[in-house]
Write a protein that holds these residues in place. Structure first.
Motif, PDB file in Angstrom:
ATOM      1  N   GLY A   9      22.016 -84.132 -18.649  1.00 29.28           N
ATOM      2  CA  GLY A   9      21.546 -82.933 -17.991  1.00 29.28           C
ATOM      3  C   GLY A   9      20.084 -83.047 -17.602  1.00 29.28           C
ATOM      4  O   GLY A   9      19.380 -83.968 -17.999  1.00 29.28           O
ATOM      5  N   GLY A  10      19.634 -82.091 -16.802  1.00 32.42           N
ATOM      6  CA  GLY A  10      18.254 -82.094 -16.374  1.00 32.42           C
ATOM      7  C   GLY A  10      18.035 -81.179 -15.193  1.00 32.42           C
ATOM      8  O   GLY A  10      18.888 -80.365 -14.850  1.00 32.42           O
ATOM      9  N   LEU A  11      16.879 -81.331 -14.576  1.00 29.69           N
ATOM     10  CA  LEU A  11      16.494 -80.544 -13.413  1.00 29.69           C
ATOM     11  C   LEU A  11      16.750 -81.348 -12.150  1.00 29.69           C
ATOM     12  O   LEU A  11      16.335 -82.509 -12.049  1.00 29.69           O
ATOM     13  N   SER A  17      22.413 -84.745  -7.169  1.00 28.11           N
ATOM     14  CA  SER A  17      23.534 -85.153  -8.012  1.00 28.11           C
ATOM     15  C   SER A  17      23.084 -85.425  -9.431  1.00 28.11           C
ATOM     16  O   SER A  17      21.931 -85.790  -9.686  1.00 28.11           O
ATOM     17  N   LEU A  18      24.001 -85.238 -10.360  1.00 23.73           N
ATOM     18  CA  LEU A  18      23.814 -85.588 -11.754  1.00 23.73           C
ATOM     19  C   LEU A  18      25.125 -86.108 -12.302  1.00 23.73           C
ATOM     20  O   LEU A  18      26.194 -85.712 -11.840  1.00 23.73           O
ATOM     21  N   ARG A  19      25.033 -86.960 -13.298  1.00 22.43           N
ATOM     22  CA  ARG A  19      26.210 -87.451 -13.992  1.00 22.43           C
ATOM     23  C   ARG A  19      26.071 -87.140 -15.471  1.00 22.43           C
ATOM     24  O   ARG A  19      25.173 -87.647 -16.132  1.00 22.43           O
ATOM     25  N   LEU A  20      26.965 -86.306 -15.975  1.00 22.99           N
ATOM     26  CA  LEU A  20      26.980 -85.968 -17.383  1.00 22.99           C
ATOM     27  C   LEU A  20      27.919 -86.896 -18.134  1.00 22.99           C
ATOM     28  O   LEU A  20      28.948 -87.320 -17.609  1.00 22.99           O
ATOM     29  N   ASN A  83      28.061 -83.653  -7.583  1.00 21.53           N
ATOM     30  CA  ASN A  83      27.401 -83.890  -6.307  1.00 21.53           C
ATOM     31  C   ASN A  83      27.193 -82.581  -5.567  1.00 21.53           C
ATOM     32  O   ASN A  83      27.833 -81.574  -5.855  1.00 21.53           O
ATOM     33  N   THR A  84      26.310 -82.622  -4.592  1.00 22.51           N
ATOM     34  CA  THR A  84      26.012 -81.453  -3.764  1.00 22.51           C
ATOM     35  C   THR A  84      25.792 -80.221  -4.633  1.00 22.51           C
ATOM     36  O   THR A  84      26.385 -79.166  -4.427  1.00 22.51           O
ATOM     37  N   LEU A  85      24.918 -80.370  -5.599  1.00 17.07           N
ATOM     38  CA  LEU A  85      24.676 -79.297  -6.557  1.00 17.07           C
ATOM     39  C   LEU A  85      24.041 -78.083  -5.893  1.00 17.07           C
ATOM     40  O   LEU A  85      23.236 -78.203  -4.972  1.00 17.07           O
ATOM     41  N   LYS A  86      24.426 -76.929  -6.396  1.00 15.33           N
ATOM     42  CA  LYS A  86      23.947 -75.649  -5.905  1.00 15.33           C
ATOM     43  C   LYS A  86      23.252 -74.891  -7.026  1.00 15.33           C
ATOM     44  O   LYS A  86      23.541 -75.127  -8.203  1.00 15.33           O
ATOM     45  N   THR A 115      19.917 -77.613 -14.562  1.00 11.72           N
ATOM     46  CA  THR A 115      19.193 -76.632 -13.767  1.00 11.72           C
ATOM     47  C   THR A 115      19.059 -77.144 -12.344  1.00 11.72           C
ATOM     48  O   THR A 115      18.524 -78.233 -12.123  1.00 11.72           O
ATOM     49  N   VAL A 116      19.551 -76.363 -11.399  1.00 11.07           N
ATOM     50  CA  VAL A 116      19.490 -76.721  -9.981  1.00 11.07           C
ATOM     51  C   VAL A 116      18.520 -75.761  -9.311  1.00 11.07           C
ATOM     52  O   VAL A 116      18.815 -74.572  -9.159  1.00 11.07           O
ATOM     53  N   SER A 117      17.382 -76.264  -8.932  1.00  9.95           N
ATOM     54  CA  SER A 117      16.337 -75.420  -8.380  1.00  9.95           C
ATOM     55  C   SER A 117      15.386 -76.249  -7.532  1.00  9.95           C
ATOM     56  O   SER A 117      15.134 -77.419  -7.818  1.00  9.95           O
TER      57      SER A 117
END
Length: 118
Positions: A9-11, A17-20, A83-86, A115-117
């Motif tokens: 996780g992260g910002l 994109s992120l991979r958990l 992907n394509t995080l909102k 966190t998506v910001s």
């Protein structure tokens, strides 16, 4: 009991994109249905995706086409490629292991913040 530890996780900025990852203990990982759930601030925990022993997957409508759940039974690990995080994806993401045979039992990880910001 099954122990689960999430990471990754992260910002991230919107559109990123992120991979958990979720590492599981025990020797029966391949027999469990694995899943990812999330809980935003002030909201109920909700299903994100699940993957069964046979590879069958299930996704929440809100993440279909953007998220992919997968598992590596040799590594006792389940992944969530996002992907394509909102911004509305912002939540604590929890790993879940479901014992599907009697008695049905669910195990949870400690969660990892996404966190998506901008």
């Amino acid at each position: 009991q099954v122990q689960l530890v999430e990471s990754g996780g992260g910002l991230v900025q919107p559109g990123g994109s992120l991979r958990l990852s979720c590492a599981a203990s025990g020797s029966s990982f391949s027999r469990y249905t694995m899943g990812w759930y999330r809980q935003g601030s002030g909201k109920q925990r909700e299903l994100v995706a699940t993957i069964a022993s046979d590879g069958n997957t299930n996704y929440a409508d809100s993440v279909k086409g953007r998220f992919t759940i997968s598992r590596d039974n040799a590594k006792n690990t389940v992944y969530l490629q996002m992907n394509t995080l909102k911004p509305e994806d912002t939540a604590v993401y929890y790993c879940n292991a479901e014992r599907t045979w009697y008695p049905r039992t669910n195990y949870w990880g400690q969660g990892t913040q996404v966190t998506v910001s901008s």
